[in-house]
Design a protein around this motif. Sequence first.
Motif, PDB file in Angstrom:
ATOM      1  N   THR A  25      22.876  28.567  24.534  1.00  0.00           N
ATOM      2  CA  THR A  25      22.575  30.106  24.569  1.00  0.00           C
ATOM      3  C   THR A  25      21.534  30.411  25.328  1.00  0.00           C
ATOM      4  O   THR A  25      21.430  31.494  25.906  1.00  0.00           O
ATOM      5  CB  THR A  25      22.404  30.392  23.101  1.00  0.00           C
ATOM      6  OG1 THR A  25      22.268  29.948  21.993  1.00  0.00           O
ATOM      7  CG2 THR A  25      24.516  29.979  22.477  1.00  0.00           C
ATOM      8  N   ASP A  26      20.624  29.849  25.112  1.00  0.00           N
ATOM      9  CA  ASP A  26      19.184  30.162  25.559  1.00  0.00           C
ATOM     10  C   ASP A  26      18.459  30.525  26.999  1.00  0.00           C
ATOM     11  O   ASP A  26      18.318  30.935  27.511  1.00  0.00           O
ATOM     12  CB  ASP A  26      18.077  29.093  24.532  1.00  0.00           C
ATOM     13  CG  ASP A  26      17.465  29.591  23.561  1.00  0.00           C
ATOM     14  OD1 ASP A  26      18.580  31.292  22.686  1.00  0.00           O
ATOM     15  OD2 ASP A  26      16.938  29.015  22.327  1.00  0.00           O
ATOM     16  N   ARG A  27      19.211  28.752  27.043  1.00  0.00           N
ATOM     17  CA  ARG A  27      19.339  28.967  28.694  1.00  0.00           C
ATOM     18  C   ARG A  27      20.032  29.840  29.562  1.00  0.00           C
ATOM     19  O   ARG A  27      19.942  30.089  30.617  1.00  0.00           O
ATOM     20  CB  ARG A  27      19.531  27.471  29.474  1.00  0.00           C
ATOM     21  CG  ARG A  27      20.018  26.989  30.637  1.00  0.00           C
ATOM     22  CD  ARG A  27      19.019  27.097  31.510  1.00  0.00           C
ATOM     23  NE  ARG A  27      18.209  26.822  32.688  1.00  0.00           N
ATOM     24  CZ  ARG A  27      17.010  26.736  33.272  1.00  0.00           C
ATOM     25  NH1 ARG A  27      16.151  28.053  33.401  1.00  0.00           N
ATOM     26  NH2 ARG A  27      17.913  26.920  34.706  1.00  0.00           N
ATOM     27  N   MET A  28      21.475  29.916  29.063  1.00  0.00           N
ATOM     28  CA  MET A  28      22.202  31.010  29.711  1.00  0.00           C
ATOM     29  C   MET A  28      21.461  32.351  28.835  1.00  0.00           C
ATOM     30  O   MET A  28      21.485  33.178  30.580  1.00  0.00           O
ATOM     31  CB  MET A  28      23.969  30.871  28.713  1.00  0.00           C
ATOM     32  CG  MET A  28      24.535  29.976  28.635  1.00  0.00           C
ATOM     33  SD  MET A  28      26.167  30.568  28.508  1.00  0.00           S
ATOM     34  CE  MET A  28      26.418  30.264  26.961  1.00  0.00           C
ATOM     35  N   LYS A  29      20.858  33.069  28.481  1.00  0.00           N
ATOM     36  CA  LYS A  29      20.012  34.082  28.887  1.00  0.00           C
ATOM     37  C   LYS A  29      18.871  33.859  30.058  1.00  0.00           C
ATOM     38  O   LYS A  29      18.495  34.213  30.133  1.00  0.00           O
ATOM     39  CB  LYS A  29      19.224  34.497  27.430  1.00  0.00           C
ATOM     40  CG  LYS A  29      20.075  34.627  26.321  1.00  0.00           C
ATOM     41  CD  LYS A  29      19.375  35.057  24.562  1.00  0.00           C
ATOM     42  CE  LYS A  29      20.836  34.831  23.862  1.00  0.00           C
ATOM     43  NZ  LYS A  29      20.287  35.164  22.407  1.00  0.00           N
ATOM     44  N   GLU A  30      18.335  32.657  29.721  1.00  0.00           N
ATOM     45  CA  GLU A  30      17.210  32.650  30.730  1.00  0.00           C
ATOM     46  C   GLU A  30      18.146  33.122  32.402  1.00  0.00           C
ATOM     47  O   GLU A  30      17.216  33.551  33.544  1.00  0.00           O
ATOM     48  CB  GLU A  30      16.785  31.145  31.128  1.00  0.00           C
ATOM     49  CG  GLU A  30      15.472  30.798  29.484  1.00  0.00           C
ATOM     50  CD  GLU A  30      15.051  29.660  29.442  1.00  0.00           C
ATOM     51  OE1 GLU A  30      15.386  29.068  30.807  1.00  0.00           O
ATOM     52  OE2 GLU A  30      14.996  29.262  28.938  1.00  0.00           O
ATOM     53  N   ILE A  31      18.737  31.936  32.517  1.00  0.00           N
ATOM     54  CA  ILE A  31      19.702  32.945  34.111  1.00  0.00           C
ATOM     55  C   ILE A  31      20.652  33.445  34.346  1.00  0.00           C
ATOM     56  O   ILE A  31      20.799  33.759  34.638  1.00  0.00           O
ATOM     57  CB  ILE A  31      19.931  31.066  34.652  1.00  0.00           C
ATOM     58  CG1 ILE A  31      21.497  30.725  33.023  1.00  0.00           C
ATOM     59  CG2 ILE A  31      18.937  29.915  34.428  1.00  0.00           C
ATOM     60  CD1 ILE A  31      22.210  29.572  33.937  1.00  0.00           C
ATOM     61  N   LYS A  32      20.143  34.873  33.385  1.00  0.00           N
ATOM     62  CA  LYS A  32      20.972  35.859  32.987  1.00  0.00           C
ATOM     63  C   LYS A  32      23.072  35.770  33.446  1.00  0.00           C
ATOM     64  O   LYS A  32      22.915  36.316  34.323  1.00  0.00           O
ATOM     65  CB  LYS A  32      20.792  36.888  34.258  1.00  0.00           C
ATOM     66  CG  LYS A  32      19.158  37.119  33.670  1.00  0.00           C
ATOM     67  CD  LYS A  32      18.706  38.235  35.006  1.00  0.00           C
ATOM     68  CE  LYS A  32      16.739  38.780  34.264  1.00  0.00           C
ATOM     69  NZ  LYS A  32      15.885  39.618  35.369  1.00  0.00           N
ATOM     70  N   ASN A  33      22.930  34.831  32.335  1.00  0.00           N
ATOM     71  CA  ASN A  33      24.971  34.272  33.068  1.00  0.00           C
ATOM     72  C   ASN A  33      24.959  33.788  31.563  1.00  0.00           C
ATOM     73  O   ASN A  33      25.833  33.072  31.684  1.00  0.00           O
ATOM     74  CB  ASN A  33      24.571  32.978  33.785  1.00  0.00           C
ATOM     75  CG  ASN A  33      26.093  32.777  34.693  1.00  0.00           C
ATOM     76  OD1 ASN A  33      26.950  33.752  33.573  1.00  0.00           O
ATOM     77  ND2 ASN A  33      26.601  32.633  35.493  1.00  0.00           N
ATOM     78  N   GLU A  34      25.136  35.037  30.883  1.00  0.00           N
ATOM     79  CA  GLU A  34      26.031  34.856  29.330  1.00  0.00           C
ATOM     80  C   GLU A  34      27.595  34.302  29.157  1.00  0.00           C
ATOM     81  O   GLU A  34      28.462  34.976  29.010  1.00  0.00           O
ATOM     82  CB  GLU A  34      26.177  35.456  28.519  1.00  0.00           C
ATOM     83  CG  GLU A  34      23.682  36.096  28.409  1.00  0.00           C
ATOM     84  CD  GLU A  34      23.313  36.868  27.176  1.00  0.00           C
ATOM     85  OE1 GLU A  34      23.958  36.370  26.103  1.00  0.00           O
ATOM     86  OE2 GLU A  34      22.430  37.360  27.932  1.00  0.00           O
ATOM     87  N   ASP A  35      27.949  33.405  29.766  1.00  0.00           N
ATOM     88  CA  ASP A  35      28.761  33.206  30.112  1.00  0.00           C
ATOM     89  C   ASP A  35      30.177  33.346  28.741  1.00  0.00           C
ATOM     90  O   ASP A  35      29.524  32.484  27.935  1.00  0.00           O
ATOM     91  CB  ASP A  35      29.341  31.145  30.778  1.00  0.00           C
ATOM     92  CG  ASP A  35      31.112  31.848  30.924  1.00  0.00           C
ATOM     93  OD1 ASP A  35      31.736  32.080  31.818  1.00  0.00           O
ATOM     94  OD2 ASP A  35      31.623  30.361  30.485  1.00  0.00           O
ATOM     95  N   LYS A  36      31.310  33.917  29.060  1.00  0.00           N
ATOM     96  CA  LYS A  36      32.001  34.545  28.098  1.00  0.00           C
ATOM     97  C   LYS A  36      33.166  33.239  27.325  1.00  0.00           C
ATOM     98  O   LYS A  36      32.753  32.893  26.311  1.00  0.00           O
ATOM     99  CB  LYS A  36      32.917  35.672  28.038  1.00  0.00           C
ATOM    100  CG  LYS A  36      33.701  36.012  26.809  1.00  0.00           C
ATOM    101  CD  LYS A  36      34.245  37.132  26.881  1.00  0.00           C
ATOM    102  CE  LYS A  36      34.947  37.754  26.632  1.00  0.00           C
ATOM    103  NZ  LYS A  36      36.347  38.853  26.536  1.00  0.00           N
ATOM    104  N   MET A  37      33.120  31.912  28.441  1.00  0.00           N
ATOM    105  CA  MET A  37      34.042  30.976  27.786  1.00  0.00           C
ATOM    106  C   MET A  37      33.462  29.708  26.789  1.00  0.00           C
ATOM    107  O   MET A  37      33.607  29.400  25.849  1.00  0.00           O
ATOM    108  CB  MET A  37      34.549  30.187  28.837  1.00  0.00           C
ATOM    109  CG  MET A  37      35.959  29.380  28.633  1.00  0.00           C
ATOM    110  SD  MET A  37      36.639  28.680  30.397  1.00  0.00           S
ATOM    111  CE  MET A  37      37.276  30.003  31.483  1.00  0.00           C
ATOM    112  N   THR A  38      32.318  30.150  27.775  1.00  0.00           N
ATOM    113  CA  THR A  38      30.739  29.362  27.302  1.00  0.00           C
ATOM    114  C   THR A  38      30.962  28.994  26.010  1.00  0.00           C
ATOM    115  O   THR A  38      30.774  28.777  24.429  1.00  0.00           O
ATOM    116  CB  THR A  38      30.135  28.483  27.702  1.00  0.00           C
ATOM    117  OG1 THR A  38      30.172  28.575  28.871  1.00  0.00           O
ATOM    118  CG2 THR A  38      28.951  27.914  26.739  1.00  0.00           C
TER     119      THR A  38
END
Length: 316
Positions: free
Chosen positions: A197-210
Motif C-alpha cells: 500500500t505504501d508503494r502504491m502511494k509512492e508511485i501514485k497508482n492506488e489500484d482498487k483491485m489490489t
Amino acid sequence: DRHVAQYGCSPGNLKCGLIGNQCAVKADSFQINYGLDDYGYPDGDVYEPSDIVEEDDEAKAAREAAEALKEKKSLERQAGLKAHYGKILLVSKASGSCETMDVAVETMEARQTTWAEKQLGKDGTELDADDKKAEITGFKEALNELKLEILKFAERSGMKMSGARGGPSNPDPRSVIECKLSEDVYAAFKVFCTGITDRMKEIKNEDKMTKNLISAIMQIFGDLSAINVATLKKFGIEKYEPEKTIKTRKEVFEEMKKNVVVEEAPEEYYEESYDAPPRAGPPGGGMGAGLLAGIQGRGGGGGGGRGGLLAGIQGR
C-alpha cells in the motif's frame, strides 16, 4: 548399388521416380559425413564454465549454524505434533500445513527482495505507465498466490471456506504449534501488505483491485486469528506475541541501496576531488602529464585555450 543398377539413378539424375527418401540415392544425400567436413569439434577438452563462488569460513559457519537451528526446530516441531495428534496420518497432515505456512513467509520475503531490486534499478528515474502497471501486476500475482496458500491452512482451523459465510465454525483440532505459526504468518502478512500500500502511494497508482484483494485476505486472517487466540487459551496461553516477522519493504530497499553504494564507490573517488592538483605521473612527465597540462592551461594566460589543448595532445 542394387538401386543404381536397377534404375540408373545418380546424385544429379534421379530416374526412378520414387517419392522422398524411397530413392536410395536421394536418401544417401541427406546423410552427414562427419569425417568429410569440419563441424566445430574442439581439438582439446572443453568444460562448461562455472559461476560458483566459494564461501569464506565465516559465511560457511553462519550457514551451517542456520541449517543446524532449522533442523533442531524441525525435530521439535515433529515431536510436538506427534504428542498432540498421535496418529501418523494426522501428524503428516499437520506437518504439511506447517510447511505451507513456512513457504508463505518465505514467499513474502522473496517477493520483497525482488521488488526492492527492481525499484533500485529504477531509482532516480521517473516511472512511466508501463513501469507502474508492471508493479501493480506483480502485487496482484503475489497476493493471489498467497491467498491460495492461506486458504489451505485456514481450513484446518474449522473455518467455513465455501458456501455462505457466517455461522458457527467446526471445532479446531489444531495443535499449539500450528496456531502460533498461523499468527506468525498473519504478522508477516501485515508487514507485507503495508509495503504494498505504501508503494502504491509512492508511485501514485492506488489500484482498487489490489486494495480489495488485500482487504479480502485480511478478513480471512482476522477470522483465523480469532480462532487461533481462542484455541491457544484452551492450552493455557493467554497472549501470544509472534516470534517471527519479516523486514519491511523500506528496510529491504535501504539495506540493498546501502550495499550497492559501498560496492560502486571506488576508493579513489574519495581520495581525489576535481579541485585537487593532478597526481604525479611517471618519470619524464608520462604520456598523460602533457595532456593534463594542456587542458589545465585552457582559459588562462600563457598559450592557454584551444592552442594549449592541442599542444598537449600533440606532445603525447
